[in-house]
Write a protein that holds these residues in place. Structure first.
Motif, PDB file in Angstrom:
ATOM      1  N   ALA A  34      13.413  -6.986  46.174  1.00 27.19           N
ATOM      2  CA  ALA A  34      14.023  -8.210  45.659  1.00 27.19           C
ATOM      3  C   ALA A  34      15.484  -8.312  46.096  1.00 27.19           C
ATOM      4  O   ALA A  34      15.951  -9.379  46.524  1.00 27.19           O
ATOM      5  CB  ALA A  34      13.922  -8.252  44.133  1.00 27.19           C
ATOM      6  N   GLU A  35      16.206  -7.211  46.013  1.00 27.87           N
ATOM      7  CA  GLU A  35      17.603  -7.204  46.485  1.00 27.87           C
ATOM      8  C   GLU A  35      17.685  -7.585  47.953  1.00 27.87           C
ATOM      9  O   GLU A  35      18.537  -8.392  48.357  1.00 27.87           O
ATOM     10  CB  GLU A  35      18.216  -5.819  46.284  1.00 27.87           C
ATOM     11  N   LEU A  36      16.829  -6.975  48.755  1.00 22.95           N
ATOM     12  CA  LEU A  36      16.859  -7.229  50.194  1.00 22.95           C
ATOM     13  C   LEU A  36      16.574  -8.701  50.497  1.00 22.95           C
ATOM     14  O   LEU A  36      17.298  -9.334  51.286  1.00 22.95           O
ATOM     15  CB  LEU A  36      15.828  -6.342  50.894  1.00 22.95           C
ATOM     16  N   LEU A  37      15.533  -9.250  49.879  1.00 22.29           N
ATOM     17  CA  LEU A  37      15.169 -10.632  50.160  1.00 22.29           C
ATOM     18  C   LEU A  37      16.236 -11.606  49.674  1.00 22.29           C
ATOM     19  O   LEU A  37      16.538 -12.602  50.351  1.00 22.29           O
ATOM     20  CB  LEU A  37      13.813 -10.956  49.525  1.00 22.29           C
ATOM     21  N   LEU A  38      16.819 -11.344  48.526  1.00 25.67           N
ATOM     22  CA  LEU A  38      17.904 -12.198  48.047  1.00 25.67           C
ATOM     23  C   LEU A  38      19.085 -12.165  49.004  1.00 25.67           C
ATOM     24  O   LEU A  38      19.725 -13.192  49.262  1.00 25.67           O
ATOM     25  CB  LEU A  38      18.340 -11.764  46.647  1.00 25.67           C
ATOM     26  N   SER A  39      19.368 -10.994  49.560  1.00 24.68           N
ATOM     27  CA  SER A  39      20.478 -10.884  50.502  1.00 24.68           C
ATOM     28  C   SER A  39      20.218 -11.668  51.784  1.00 24.68           C
ATOM     29  O   SER A  39      21.154 -12.023  52.511  1.00 24.68           O
ATOM     30  CB  SER A  39      20.747  -9.414  50.847  1.00 24.68           C
ATOM     31  N   LYS A  40      18.936 -11.944  52.058  1.00 23.16           N
ATOM     32  CA  LYS A  40      18.562 -12.714  53.241  1.00 23.16           C
ATOM     33  C   LYS A  40      18.371 -14.194  52.932  1.00 23.16           C
ATOM     34  O   LYS A  40      17.915 -14.957  53.791  1.00 23.16           O
ATOM     35  CB  LYS A  40      17.279 -12.135  53.854  1.00 23.16           C
ATOM     36  N   GLY A  41      18.703 -14.598  51.705  1.00 18.07           N
ATOM     37  CA  GLY A  41      18.634 -16.009  51.346  1.00 18.07           C
ATOM     38  C   GLY A  41      17.309 -16.485  50.799  1.00 18.07           C
ATOM     39  O   GLY A  41      17.101 -17.681  50.623  1.00 18.07           O
ATOM     40  N   TYR A  42      16.391 -15.580  50.512  1.00 19.84           N
ATOM     41  CA  TYR A  42      15.089 -15.969  49.974  1.00 19.84           C
ATOM     42  C   TYR A  42      15.206 -16.460  48.531  1.00 19.84           C
ATOM     43  O   TYR A  42      16.115 -16.065  47.792  1.00 19.84           O
ATOM     44  CB  TYR A  42      14.134 -14.777  49.968  1.00 19.84           C
ATOM     45  N   GLU A  43      14.241 -17.262  48.133  1.00 16.69           N
ATOM     46  CA  GLU A  43      13.958 -17.529  46.723  1.00 16.69           C
ATOM     47  C   GLU A  43      12.844 -16.562  46.339  1.00 16.69           C
ATOM     48  O   GLU A  43      11.776 -16.561  46.957  1.00 16.69           O
ATOM     49  CB  GLU A  43      13.514 -18.974  46.535  1.00 16.69           C
ATOM     50  N   VAL A  44      13.089 -15.736  45.347  1.00 17.23           N
ATOM     51  CA  VAL A  44      12.159 -14.652  45.013  1.00 17.23           C
ATOM     52  C   VAL A  44      11.500 -14.907  43.664  1.00 17.23           C
ATOM     53  O   VAL A  44      12.173 -15.215  42.676  1.00 17.23           O
ATOM     54  CB  VAL A  44      12.900 -13.293  44.981  1.00 17.23           C
TER      55      VAL A  44
END
Length: 354
Positions: A34-44
């Motif tokens: 979740a941290e990684l995807l948020l850092s890439k701009g994802y909506e999680v």
């Protein structure tokens, strides 16, 4: 927890934000992913089981209602269970994710001997419920299945994508089912569905009943005078231990590949449980042999002697390599447990096993 991390700013205006679903988001891997995807701009979107108590400690630091995209939090949690296929289909149809990461499972090998039916239902059949929900609603997404080195079991190492499976626990058997049903849906329905065959990967967020965290926490408590002995089972088992943040990056890379296929993630190293004890206790200038006692209750009915991975395919295709190897991993975990004790003044108790 002593670790802190904040999500990056939302994606640039005008750029479509990818959506990802993570089952098992409250676990070790789910929180790092979740941290990684948020850092890439994802909506999680995280799927969590409804329970009488909250188990969101690993993700509380990244849940920020003010960090929004189009008026909604960039991290959203939904009650769902892999035992309820209709609920999975309803949520997936509403969210319309671009990527789905199935990390949910009863993931404790020793516990799977005590609860084989439950393990088979959640770790095995739960995967087909999720895949079938995706197929039935016609969702065009990329699907990641968390497979495990425990599927290899008694097959001699080194183990790679072509190694035959020989699971030695109900958990390993359930993971083999999930592996093959994921491949079946890829081949039968043309789904972008991949298996990440991950060897043991640890971190300070590992549940307290898993052997590595049990060791590092005990070392910290013994050094602080809060524990006298550590009771262990088989010290000769050989494992390939890696660092969880490295491995979730590999998960993400698998879903960015041009074609769906399966990958092993490992460190290509071999250390015994005894080695991990030595690394951990030496960090605190302790002789582990003075504090460790044998307890047969921690033995498995069938043991897996050696799991040693070969990540050559992931390196060649994905450009992935592990950054943290077992000696440094033990130090990271011990340092975190020591800091936790110092910050709280008492042992930190984490009963989560997933």
């Amino acid at each position: 927890m002593t670790e802190t991390s904040a999500p990056a700013a939302p994606a640039t205006t005008g750029v479509t934000t990818k959506k990802a679903v993570i089952t098992g988001i409250t676990g070790q891997d789910g929180s790092y992913l979740a941290e990684l995807l948020l850092s890439k701009g994802y909506e999680v979107h995280g799927f969590v089981r409804r329970a009488s108590t909250f188990n969101t400690g690993r993700i509380d630091h990244i849940y920020d209602p003010e960090a929004t995209h189009d008026g909604s939090p960039r991290l959203q949690l939904h009650f769902a269970d892999l035992a309820d296929g209709s609920r999975l289909a309803t949520l997936l149809a509403e969210i319309q994710p671009d990527e789905v990461y199935n990390l949910a499972a009863q993931s404790h090998v020793r516990v799977s001997f005590d609860e084989p039916e439950y393990t088979g239902d959640t770790t095995g059949i739960g995967t087909v419920r999720l895949l079938e929900a995706i197929r039935q609603i016609g969702l065009h997404c990329r699907f990641y299945q968390a497979s495990s080195s425990e599927m290899f079991g008694a097959t001699p190492p080194p183990q790679n994508e072509e190694t035959p499976f020989y699971p030695r626990s109900p958990y390993g058997v359930a993971k083999v089912y999930s592996y093959w049903i994921t491949r079946n849906y890829r081949e039968a329905y043309g789904m972008f569905a991949v298996n990440g065959i991950l060897f043991n990967h640890e971190s300070p967020r590992r549940g307290g009943t898993f052997v590595t965290r049990k060791i590092t926490r005990a070392a910290a408590r013994i050094a602080a005078g809060q524990q006298d002995f550590l009771y262990m089972g088989n010290l000769d088992a050989v494992r390939d231990w890696g660092y969880a943040p490295d491995y979730v990056e590999g998960m993400w890379r698998m879903l960015q590949a041009e074609e769906p296929t399966d990958f092993v993630l490992a460190t290509n190293t071999a250390y015994t449980v005894k080695d991990f004890l030595q690394f951990s206790f030496e960090r605190l200038d302790l002789d582990w042999e003075k504090y460790v006692k044998f307890d047969e209750r921690y033995l498995r009915p069938t043991e897996v002697d050696a799991l040693i991975g070969d990540y050559a395919k992931a390196e060649s295709v994905l450009g992935w390599t592990p950054k943290v190897l077992p000696p440094r991993l033990a130090q990271i975990m011990v340092d975190s447990d020591v800091a936790e004790l110092e910050a709280s003044g008492k042992p930190y108790i984490d009963t989560a096993e997933v």
